[in-house]
Design a protein around this motif. Structure first.
Motif, PDB file in Angstrom:
ATOM      1  N   THR A  67       1.338  -1.395  -0.113  1.00  0.00           N
ATOM      2  CA  THR A  67       0.713   0.252   0.024  1.00  0.00           C
ATOM      3  C   THR A  67       0.612   1.480   0.013  1.00  0.00           C
ATOM      4  N   SER A  68       0.334   2.305  -0.130  1.00  0.00           N
ATOM      5  CA  SER A  68       1.327   3.622  -0.643  1.00  0.00           C
ATOM      6  C   SER A  68       0.881   3.935   1.119  1.00  0.00           C
ATOM      7  N   GLN A  69       0.487   3.366   1.511  1.00  0.00           N
ATOM      8  CA  GLN A  69       0.229   4.235   2.991  1.00  0.00           C
ATOM      9  C   GLN A  69       1.693   3.249   4.168  1.00  0.00           C
ATOM     10  N   GLU A  70       1.784   1.736   4.013  1.00  0.00           N
ATOM     11  CA  GLU A  70       3.010   1.615   4.237  1.00  0.00           C
ATOM     12  C   GLU A  70       4.445   2.147   3.436  1.00  0.00           C
ATOM     13  N   LEU A  71       4.101   2.086   2.317  1.00  0.00           N
ATOM     14  CA  LEU A  71       5.797   2.851   1.546  1.00  0.00           C
ATOM     15  C   LEU A  71       5.834   4.194   1.882  1.00  0.00           C
ATOM     16  N   GLY A  72       5.128   4.706   2.048  1.00  0.00           N
ATOM     17  CA  GLY A  72       5.003   5.874   2.642  1.00  0.00           C
ATOM     18  C   GLY A  72       5.851   5.977   4.157  1.00  0.00           C
ATOM     19  N   LYS A  73       5.635   5.250   4.523  1.00  0.00           N
ATOM     20  CA  LYS A  73       6.478   4.691   5.712  1.00  0.00           C
ATOM     21  C   LYS A  73       7.598   4.441   5.525  1.00  0.00           C
ATOM     22  N   VAL A  74       7.861   3.324   4.206  1.00  0.00           N
ATOM     23  CA  VAL A  74       9.460   3.490   4.586  1.00  0.00           C
ATOM     24  C   VAL A  74       9.820   4.426   3.696  1.00  0.00           C
ATOM     25  N   PHE A  75       9.885   4.946   2.694  1.00  0.00           N
ATOM     26  CA  PHE A  75      10.496   6.809   2.631  1.00  0.00           C
ATOM     27  C   PHE A  75      10.856   7.301   3.862  1.00  0.00           C
ATOM     28  N   SER A  76       9.228   7.518   4.056  1.00  0.00           N
ATOM     29  CA  SER A  76       9.864   9.209   5.612  1.00  0.00           C
ATOM     30  C   SER A  76      10.878   8.175   6.454  1.00  0.00           C
ATOM     31  N   ASN A  77      11.062   6.862   6.887  1.00  0.00           N
ATOM     32  CA  ASN A  77      11.793   6.201   7.921  1.00  0.00           C
ATOM     33  C   ASN A  77      13.413   6.020   7.051  1.00  0.00           C
ATOM     34  N   PHE A  78      12.762   5.678   5.878  1.00  0.00           N
ATOM     35  CA  PHE A  78      14.725   5.800   5.754  1.00  0.00           C
ATOM     36  C   PHE A  78      15.203   7.433   5.577  1.00  0.00           C
ATOM     37  N   ILE A  79      14.647   8.135   4.154  1.00  0.00           N
ATOM     38  CA  ILE A  79      14.840   9.919   4.706  1.00  0.00           C
ATOM     39  C   ILE A  79      14.840  10.515   5.504  1.00  0.00           C
ATOM     40  N   GLU A  80      14.356   9.567   6.496  1.00  0.00           N
ATOM     41  CA  GLU A  80      15.579  10.535   8.075  1.00  0.00           C
ATOM     42  C   GLU A  80      15.935  10.073   9.255  1.00  0.00           C
ATOM     43  N   ASN A  81      16.322   8.730   8.632  1.00  0.00           N
ATOM     44  CA  ASN A  81      17.348   7.827   9.148  1.00  0.00           C
ATOM     45  C   ASN A  81      18.927   8.598   9.179  1.00  0.00           C
ATOM     46  N   PRO A  82      19.380   8.972  10.682  1.00  0.00           N
ATOM     47  CA  PRO A  82      20.924   9.921  10.957  1.00  0.00           C
ATOM     48  C   PRO A  82      21.826   9.129   9.746  1.00  0.00           C
ATOM     49  N   VAL A  83      22.000   7.811   9.556  1.00  0.00           N
ATOM     50  CA  VAL A  83      23.195   7.638   9.418  1.00  0.00           C
ATOM     51  C   VAL A  83      22.616   6.816   7.751  1.00  0.00           C
TER      52      VAL A  83
ATOM     53  N   GLY B 196       6.298  12.869  -3.721  1.00  0.00           N
ATOM     54  CA  GLY B 196       6.572  11.562  -3.294  1.00  0.00           C
ATOM     55  C   GLY B 196       5.986  10.341  -4.404  1.00  0.00           C
ATOM     56  N   LEU B 197       5.935  11.293  -5.443  1.00  0.00           N
ATOM     57  CA  LEU B 197       5.770  10.164  -6.578  1.00  0.00           C
ATOM     58  C   LEU B 197       6.613   9.379  -7.075  1.00  0.00           C
ATOM     59  N   THR B 198       7.688   9.446  -7.206  1.00  0.00           N
ATOM     60  CA  THR B 198       8.005   8.713  -7.528  1.00  0.00           C
ATOM     61  C   THR B 198       8.574   7.364  -6.568  1.00  0.00           C
ATOM     62  N   PHE B 199       9.048   8.296  -5.453  1.00  0.00           N
ATOM     63  CA  PHE B 199      10.104   6.574  -3.539  1.00  0.00           C
ATOM     64  C   PHE B 199       8.471   6.088  -3.209  1.00  0.00           C
ATOM     65  N   ILE B 200       6.732   6.958  -3.498  1.00  0.00           N
ATOM     66  CA  ILE B 200       6.062   5.995  -2.878  1.00  0.00           C
ATOM     67  C   ILE B 200       5.092   6.131  -3.492  1.00  0.00           C
ATOM     68  N   THR B 201       4.867   6.244  -4.784  1.00  0.00           N
ATOM     69  CA  THR B 201       3.365   6.215  -5.908  1.00  0.00           C
ATOM     70  C   THR B 201       3.453   4.873  -6.505  1.00  0.00           C
ATOM     71  N   LEU B 202       5.264   5.123  -6.834  1.00  0.00           N
ATOM     72  CA  LEU B 202       5.487   4.906  -7.946  1.00  0.00           C
ATOM     73  C   LEU B 202       5.856   2.920  -7.338  1.00  0.00           C
ATOM     74  N   PRO B 203       6.611   2.575  -6.378  1.00  0.00           N
ATOM     75  CA  PRO B 203       6.682   1.464  -5.894  1.00  0.00           C
ATOM     76  C   PRO B 203       5.508   0.886  -5.466  1.00  0.00           C
ATOM     77  N   ALA B 204       4.101   1.702  -5.093  1.00  0.00           N
ATOM     78  CA  ALA B 204       3.290   0.832  -4.719  1.00  0.00           C
ATOM     79  C   ALA B 204       2.424   1.065  -6.234  1.00  0.00           C
ATOM     80  N   VAL B 205       2.723   1.175  -7.404  1.00  0.00           N
ATOM     81  CA  VAL B 205       2.243   1.249  -8.809  1.00  0.00           C
ATOM     82  C   VAL B 205       2.613  -0.536  -8.776  1.00  0.00           C
ATOM     83  N   PHE B 206       4.119  -0.522  -8.566  1.00  0.00           N
ATOM     84  CA  PHE B 206       5.071  -1.493  -8.978  1.00  0.00           C
ATOM     85  C   PHE B 206       5.066  -2.793  -8.318  1.00  0.00           C
ATOM     86  N   ALA B 207       4.222  -2.112  -6.725  1.00  0.00           N
ATOM     87  CA  ALA B 207       4.087  -3.789  -5.940  1.00  0.00           C
ATOM     88  C   ALA B 207       2.401  -4.455  -6.651  1.00  0.00           C
TER      89      ALA B 207
END
Ligand code: PFF
Length: 443
Positions: free
Chosen positions: A126-142, A284-295
């Motif tokens: 879902t795009s919600q789950e993939l949104g979380k994947v994206f924000s968890n990744f870019i917000e990670n400090p390392v 977010g279209l590329t990093f969130i919506t598009l993976p959801a489309v691929f899924a």
């Protein structure tokens, strides 16, 4: 004795390198979401009209300045005119630092996403789950900073190879690869049930959506996407030999860049519509919506990593041109070796990129003029430095260098240039006025 200046091995090699600079995150990440936000086809038409009038004209100016001077942007203005003009080159070098520092952060995301797409992240489709994947990744400090380092290292490695054996050789391999990948994705996207709605959205103009904001976005996007306004094309032009036909090379570069943007829109928008997602999702279209489309798509586990390989290739051949601007300057003006220049300036850009990356997570609260550091760097370059550079480049060629520029464009009368007068008119009047308008309305 100075070593003779390197030059491009062939005309095709030069065009592919210039197109490699132009085709980048701007085409595949930014263009489809801007088109999605600003009414699809109406945006596409405005964008094409601006790219093929103002954009193409400024690009030709840059190639001419570079080839006439055979020097880096600061050195070129100093050699051709002197006075205060080298400041334009200086702004370009500054813009290269600013853009590559945040561009490499996003380049790092594309590398990380190639791995993510191969390791089963699509299961949570879902795009919600993939949104979380994206924000968890870019917000990670390392983690994003490690990928930013990897991306910058790749960029440095290509630039160290030099013009012919580094940039030209890699662009000759990577750009055709990018073309093949985009055609494969296009075949997949257009044959999805329900794709027609997306195609209509992208190709059937609704001019009621076309307002000043959309016009403004189209012009800034043309500058960013064509890599103009900061001396990247001056730098690439400085490695040209005297015989090359500059107007036709400019047409080729602009056409390749706009076709890739067009194809990217035609890959992404039909897929987004076919699965009922919102084309208005923004960055977010590329990093969130598009993976959801691929899924949700048959064969998505293959097409998803392929898409991010495409994005990484596009980003790399553009990043290389940004680093080359600074490296050429250090080599030409300061006598530094190419290797030292590439590692040194790459390291500084990497360091500036760190706060940019952190500003999307742990440093969210630090702002400059009300913007986070990442957004500030993006804004400073796209809305200020590139358009300002574009105005001065057009004015320089139109008013202070016009005769020599015409001579350079035709290689001393050897090549035909039937639209020379229209081009001059655009440089003298249309480009400076139109760009000044975006600058002012953007502030
Ligand atoms: N044209 C690149 C893109 O569309 O992603 C970005 C870029 C590269 C801008 C080089 C400016 C530049 F000098």
């Amino acid at each position: 004795m100075l070593a003779p200046r390197e030059h491009w091995g062939s005309r095709v090699g030069f065009i592919l390198a210039a197109a490699g600079s132009a085709v980048g995150l701007g085409n595949i990440w930014k263009f489809p979401y801007l088109a999605g936000q600003h009414g699809g086809a109406a945006f596409l038409i405005t964008y094409l009209a601006l790219a093929f009038t103002i954009g193409i004209s400024v690009m030709l100016c840059e190639f001419i300045i570079g080839r006439a001077a055979r020097k880096d942007p600061i050195g070129a203005f100093a050699k051709l005119k002197g006075g205060l003009w080298p400041i334009v080159g200086f702004m370009g070098i500054a813009a290269a630092f600013v853009i590559l520092s945040f561009y490499s952060v996003v380049g790092g995301w594309t590398l990380a996403y190639i791995l993510k797409m191969m390791t089963g992240v699509l299961v949570n489709g879902t795009s919600q789950e993939l949104g979380k994947v994206f924000s968890n990744f870019i917000e990670n400090p390392v983690r994003p900073i490690i990928f930013h380092a990897a991306f910058m290292t790749l960029t440095i490695a290509v630039v160290i190879g030099g013009i012919g054996r580094g940039i030209e050789r890699w662009c000759k391999i990577l750009l055709p690869a990018l073309f093949v990948i985009i055609l494969i994705l296009l075949g997949r996207s257009l044959t999805l049930p329900g794709a027609m709605k997306g195609i209509e959205y992208f190709l059937q103009p609704d001019f009621s959506k076309m307002n000043a904001a959309a016009f403004n976005a189209a012009l800034s996007q043309a500058f960013f996407s064509l890599s103009i306004g900061m001396g990247a094309m001056i730098t690439y032009g400085s490695y040209l030999d005297r015989t090359m036909n500059l107007p036709t090379s400019t047409i080729w570069t602009t056409s390749l860049d706009t076709s890739i943007a067009f194809l990217a829109g035609l890959v992404i928008l039909p897929a987004v519509f076919a699965f009922g997602f919102d084309p208005n999702a923004g960055p977010g279209l590329t990093f969130i919506t598009l993976p959801a489309v691929f899924a949700n798509m048959p064969g998505g586990v293959v097409f998803a990593p392929l898409f991010f390989v495409l994005l990484a290739i596009a980003a790399l051949t553009s990043a290389v041109s940004l680093l080359e601007v600074v490296v050429t300057y250090l080599v030409d003006e300061k006598g530094v070796s190419r290797r030292t220049a590439a590692w040194g300036s790459g390291a500084v850009m990497f360091l500036i990129g760190i706060p940019a990356s952190l500003s999307l997570g742990v440093w969210k609260d630090y702002t400059i003029f009300g913007k986070g550091i990442f957004d500030f760097l993006d804004y400073l370059s796209s809305n200020l430095l590139l358009p300002l550079g574009g105005i001065f480049i057009a004015l320089f060629v139109g008013w202070f260098f016009s005769e020599k520029a015409l001579e350079e464009a035709t290689a001393g009368g050897k090549h035909r240039f039937p639209v020379a007068r229209i081009w001059m008119f655009i440089c003298k009047f249309i480009a400076p006025l139109a760009i000044a308008w975006i600058l002012i309305s953007g502030l």
